[in-house]
Every structure is written in structure tokens, then in C-alpha cells.
Write a protein that holds these residues in place. Structure first.
Motif, short mmCIF file in Angstrom:
data_model
loop_
_atom_site.label_atom_id
_atom_site.label_comp_id
_atom_site.label_asym_id
_atom_site.label_seq_id
_atom_site.Cartn_x
_atom_site.Cartn_y
_atom_site.Cartn_z
N SER A 220 -21.68 -26.20 67.93
CA SER A 220 -22.88 -27.03 67.83
C SER A 220 -23.26 -27.50 69.23
O SER A 220 -22.41 -27.77 70.07
CB SER A 220 -22.66 -28.23 66.91
N VAL A 221 -24.57 -27.60 69.45
CA VAL A 221 -25.05 -28.02 70.77
C VAL A 221 -26.34 -28.81 70.58
O VAL A 221 -27.20 -28.47 69.76
CB VAL A 221 -25.27 -26.81 71.70
N LEU A 222 -26.44 -29.88 71.34
CA LEU A 222 -27.65 -30.70 71.41
C LEU A 222 -28.27 -30.52 72.78
O LEU A 222 -27.57 -30.54 73.79
CB LEU A 222 -27.29 -32.17 71.19
N HIS A 223 -29.58 -30.36 72.83
CA HIS A 223 -30.28 -30.27 74.10
C HIS A 223 -31.31 -31.39 74.18
O HIS A 223 -32.13 -31.56 73.28
CB HIS A 223 -30.99 -28.91 74.23
N LEU A 224 -31.25 -32.15 75.26
CA LEU A 224 -32.22 -33.21 75.53
C LEU A 224 -33.03 -32.80 76.74
O LEU A 224 -32.49 -32.58 77.83
CB LEU A 224 -31.52 -34.54 75.79
N PHE A 225 -34.34 -32.67 76.56
CA PHE A 225 -35.25 -32.25 77.63
C PHE A 225 -36.07 -33.45 78.06
O PHE A 225 -36.80 -34.03 77.26
CB PHE A 225 -36.17 -31.13 77.13
N ALA A 233 -33.46 -30.67 70.85
CA ALA A 233 -33.20 -29.60 69.89
C ALA A 233 -31.72 -29.62 69.56
O ALA A 233 -30.89 -30.03 70.38
CB ALA A 233 -33.60 -28.24 70.47
N PHE A 234 -31.40 -29.13 68.37
CA PHE A 234 -30.02 -29.15 67.89
C PHE A 234 -29.72 -27.83 67.20
O PHE A 234 -30.52 -27.34 66.39
CB PHE A 234 -29.82 -30.31 66.92
N ALA A 235 -28.57 -27.25 67.53
CA ALA A 235 -28.14 -26.00 66.90
C ALA A 235 -26.73 -26.18 66.37
O ALA A 235 -25.88 -26.80 67.01
CB ALA A 235 -28.18 -24.85 67.90
N THR A 236 -26.50 -25.63 65.20
CA THR A 236 -25.16 -25.62 64.63
C THR A 236 -24.92 -24.28 63.96
O THR A 236 -25.84 -23.71 63.35
CB THR A 236 -24.98 -26.79 63.63
N ASN A 237 -23.69 -23.78 64.10
CA ASN A 237 -23.34 -22.47 63.54
C ASN A 237 -24.34 -21.40 63.95
O ASN A 237 -24.78 -20.58 63.14
CB ASN A 237 -23.23 -22.55 62.02
N ASP A 238 -24.74 -21.45 65.22
CA ASP A 238 -25.60 -20.44 65.84
C ASP A 238 -27.02 -20.45 65.29
O ASP A 238 -27.76 -19.47 65.46
CB ASP A 238 -24.99 -19.04 65.66
N GLU A 239 -27.44 -21.54 64.67
CA GLU A 239 -28.80 -21.65 64.16
C GLU A 239 -29.45 -22.91 64.72
O GLU A 239 -28.91 -24.01 64.57
CB GLU A 239 -28.82 -21.71 62.62
N VAL A 240 -30.61 -22.74 65.35
CA VAL A 240 -31.37 -23.89 65.84
C VAL A 240 -32.16 -24.46 64.68
O VAL A 240 -32.84 -23.74 63.95
CB VAL A 240 -32.31 -23.47 66.99
N GLY A 249 -36.90 -32.31 66.34
CA GLY A 249 -36.74 -32.52 67.78
C GLY A 249 -37.80 -33.40 68.40
O GLY A 249 -37.78 -33.65 69.60
N SER A 250 -38.72 -33.91 67.58
CA SER A 250 -39.75 -34.80 68.10
C SER A 250 -39.17 -36.21 68.22
O SER A 250 -39.03 -36.92 67.22
CB SER A 250 -40.96 -34.79 67.17
#
Length: 399
Positions: A220-225, A233-240, A249-250
């Protein structure tokens, strides 16, 4: 009356399931070549769980399409017999076009299949009229392709901030540009003659991190822009995660503790108002550090020893860390990737950001893996994600 047997009904679902299974298998195999190549077919079978026969078949198909090639250096097997010929990604034939629409300019680029930028150009906006911006982007891509005559384009990815609906290929709303319901996929596709894929830039960069960056292999990965636009944006188990009409993500109007900046919505301390690069540059102008709207000028002033520039950047990085901590509390990702100008270029800013996140979680926080090409990679990653999810469907020769 004599009974007659009911006609046999053939369900479409097994056929659909088979198609999905083939797509998934092809995706897993090509991504394994990307990550491990040059790699023997026997190793690919072990890594992917596919049968040796399936690996051989998919590799033959990928080679026909020009996506992989046999490595020049054979590897000797441990026993008798012919040496193994490992396969590797063929990054010499195809490129994807990348377009990122920012507030002051549009970035156009060409990326190879490893996500590396091979050519790019920035087109400063003379007008933010969508038709004009997209026409110039198409012309810019054409110029880049003309300068790379040996490369074949697979398609174009477009990324932008704001509310971007991936499925319809539409920028639904971008307040800073004044765009509403802009059919970018349709417009850019008509101008380029290529397949066009569209997504928000925070999600696009999560895809880039999953494929080519530090988040590869993570659960899992969280991206803050935090640029002119602030989103996540957030992805878990290879799915965004996209959510209904890609609104996930808003975060622009989430309140940030300690924020003092008034927001257009009427409140104070919203993430967008507090963390935007526009706010950073305005504060730097008010302090006499810079006289423009380019955040890199603030970074340059800090590098030259201006203490006010250093303070502005570290304070902003700390607030970005506070926002990251808020999202960490909600989503609990394995890894957090932050795109923020101070922490990309200054160790003190990254340290301030991590300190605000908290010592027990700071080791999971990293700056974006593409510091010198963030926007170019964002655009190209939209198209590359489509390629690696369905390698046989996206290639121009595929049936």
C-alpha cells in the motif's frame, strides 16, 4: 405433446474470466521482466507462478510485439544442455507521450518503457483556453516525435490536477485553470491520432512509483502532492483507488491544524490554501525573497543562504508533514510518497516533514522518486500503467 429438451445456454462469463486471466497473466509477466530483467524464463515461471509453457508462450508473443528481446549474454545452466537466453525489456522501439497540464505551463514528453524521460519540453501558457492548451500540447508532442524518428508511439497519457475522470477522459473541474467538463481524451486523440489515457497527477505518480520507483512491490502507498494544486492518491494491493467518477483524493478543503491562510471557500487553513506553491511564492514575495511565482526561485534563494527562504521552505515542509500525518492516521499505508518542492531538494525540509509525521512513522515517508522529471513522468505514467496492465491489448500490433 412430446417433451423437448431445453436449449443449452452458453454463459459468457467463462469466456470473460478467461480473457481477464490472460490479461492478468500477461501483466504479471511483463512487470516481472521490467523488474528483474535480464531474467531466464525458468526464473520468470518461479516468480510469477505461471507454468513454463505459459511463460514461453507469453514471451514469444511479447517478442513478436517488440516489447521484450533476448539478452545478448546467455547464462550457463547448472547442468548439461544449452545455456539459458534471458529475456529483457526492449526499450529501444516504443515510447509513450506524456502531457502534464499545470497552472503556468504544460509539459510534454516522451518516455521509454522503463519510465525514463527521453525528451521533453515546457510550453508556457499564453492562454488557458482548453482548446488552445491541448492544441499546443499535441503540436509539442509531434515535434518531439519528429526528433525521435526511430521510436514508435504506443499512446499518450495526460495528467493534471483538479478533478479528473479517468473513465470518461474528462477534466471535470480545475478551478485554477478555469476548466470545467473538458473532454481532453477526445480533443487530444483527434489532434494526435493516438490512443489517449487521462488521470489525475497524484494517481499517475502513484502508478509511476509502483512501476518504476521506491514503492515497487509494496502492499500500500499513499501519495501527497503539494504543488499549485494539493491532492492525494492511495493504492492498495496494486490498485489505485479512484472512487465514483474518479473523485477520490480530493483533499483541498480538509482543515490543517495551525493553518492561517484564508481559503476561497470562506474558511481558514484548508490544505489547498495553506500548502499551495502559490501561497509559498506570495509569502516569499512579501518577504522580499523573490519577485515572481516560481517556487524553484525560493529554493535557489535558500541554497544561496537566504535565512528567510530557508524558514519559509522548512515551515511549509513541516505543514506538509502535518497533512501527511493526518492522512496516515486515516489510511495507515505501508509507505508515504510526498511531492513537495522543499523536501525534494533540501535535507532540512525532508527532516522537518518527517519530524512532523512522528518518529515512529517517519521511516515510511519518502520524497518522490523522480525529482528532476515529476511532471513529465506523471503524464507518461498514465499511458505506461495501461500498457503494463494489458500488454497485449495496448500494443499497436495486438489483435
Amino acid at each position: 405433446m412430446p417433451r423437448t429438451a431445453a436449449p443449452l445456454l452458453t454463459s459468457p462469463f467463462p469466456r470473460v474470466a478467461d480473457r481477464d486471466r490472460r490479461r492478468t497473466s500477461a501483466s504479471v509477466l511483463l512487470r516481472s521482466v521490467l523488474e528483474h530483467g535480464p531474467v531466464a524464463r525458468s526464473t520468470l515461471a518461479r516468480l510469477t507462478g505461471l507454468s513454463p509453457a505459459s511463460v514461453t508462450d507469453y514471451c514469444a508473443r511479447f517478442a513478436e510485439l517488440g516489447l521484450i528481446r533476448e539478452s545478448a549474454a546467455p547464462r550457463r545452466s547448472r547442468g548439461v544442455g544449452r545455456p539459458h537466453l534471458p529475456v529483457d525489456l526492449d526499450d529501444s522501439r516504443f515510447v509513450v507521450g506524456g502531457v502534464h497540464v499545470a497552472v503556468p505551463y504544460t509539459t510534454v514528453a516522451l518516455l521509454d518503457l522503463r519510465g525514463r524521460v527521453v525528451a521533453r519540453r515546457e510550453l508556457r501558457h499564453t492562454s488557458t483556453d482548453p482548446a488552445r492548451v491541448l492544441a499546443r500540447a499535441a503540436d509539442g508532442l509531434a515535434a518531439l516525435l519528429a526528433g525521435a524518428p526511430g521510436s514508435r508511439p504506443l499512446g499518450v497519457g495526460l495528467a493534471a490536477g483538479g478533478w479528473v475522470d479517468r473513465d470518461s477522459g474528462t477534466i471535470v473541474e480545475h478551478p485554477l485553470l478555469g476548466w470545467r467538463e473538458v473532454p481532453v481524451r477526445e480533443v487530444l486523440g483527434a489532434r494526435t491520432g493516438l490512443p489517449v489515457h487521462v488521470d489525475g497527477h497524484a494517481r499517475a505518480l502513484v502508478d509511476a512509483e509502483r512501476l518504476f520507483g521506491r514503492a515497487r512491490g509494496g502492499r500500500s502507498v499513499l501519495h501527497l502532492f503539494a504543488g499549485n494544486v494539493v491532492d492525494a492518491a492511495f493504492a492498495t494491493n496494486d490498485e489505485v483507488h479512484h472512487g465514483p467518477r474518479s473523485q477520490a483524493g480530493s483533499i483541498a478543503h480538509l482543515p490543517l491544524a495551525g493553518g492561517t491562510e484564508p481559503c476561497d471557500c470562506g474558511r481558514t487553513g484548508c490544505l489547498q490554501a495553506e500548502l499551495s506553491e502559490r501561497t509559498l511564492c506570495r509569502r516569499a514575495r512579501e518577504a522580499g525573497v523573490v519577485d515572481g511565482v516560481n517556487p524553484m526561485h525560493v529554493v535557489a534563494a535558500a541554497a544561496d543562504g537566504d535565512p528567510v527562504a530557508v524558514r519559509l521552505l522548512t515551515e511549509r515542509a513541516r505543514m506538509v508533514g502535518r497533512a501527511a500525518g493526518l492522512l496516515l492516521d486515516v489510511l495507515n499505508p505501508e509507505r508515504v510518497v510526498v511531492t513537495e518542492v522543499g523536501s525534494l531538494y533540501r535535507a532540512d525540509c525532508l527532516a522537518a516533514l518527517r519530524e512532523e509525521v512522528g518518529a515512529e512513522r517517519s521511516a515510511s515517508v519518502f520524497p518522490i522518486s523522480f525529482p528532476d522529471s515529476v511532471l513529465a513522468v506523471a503524464g507518461g505514467a498514465v499511458a505506461l500503467d495501461v500498457l503494463y496492465r494489458d500488454p497485449l491489448g495496448v500494443s499497436p500490433e495486438a489483435n
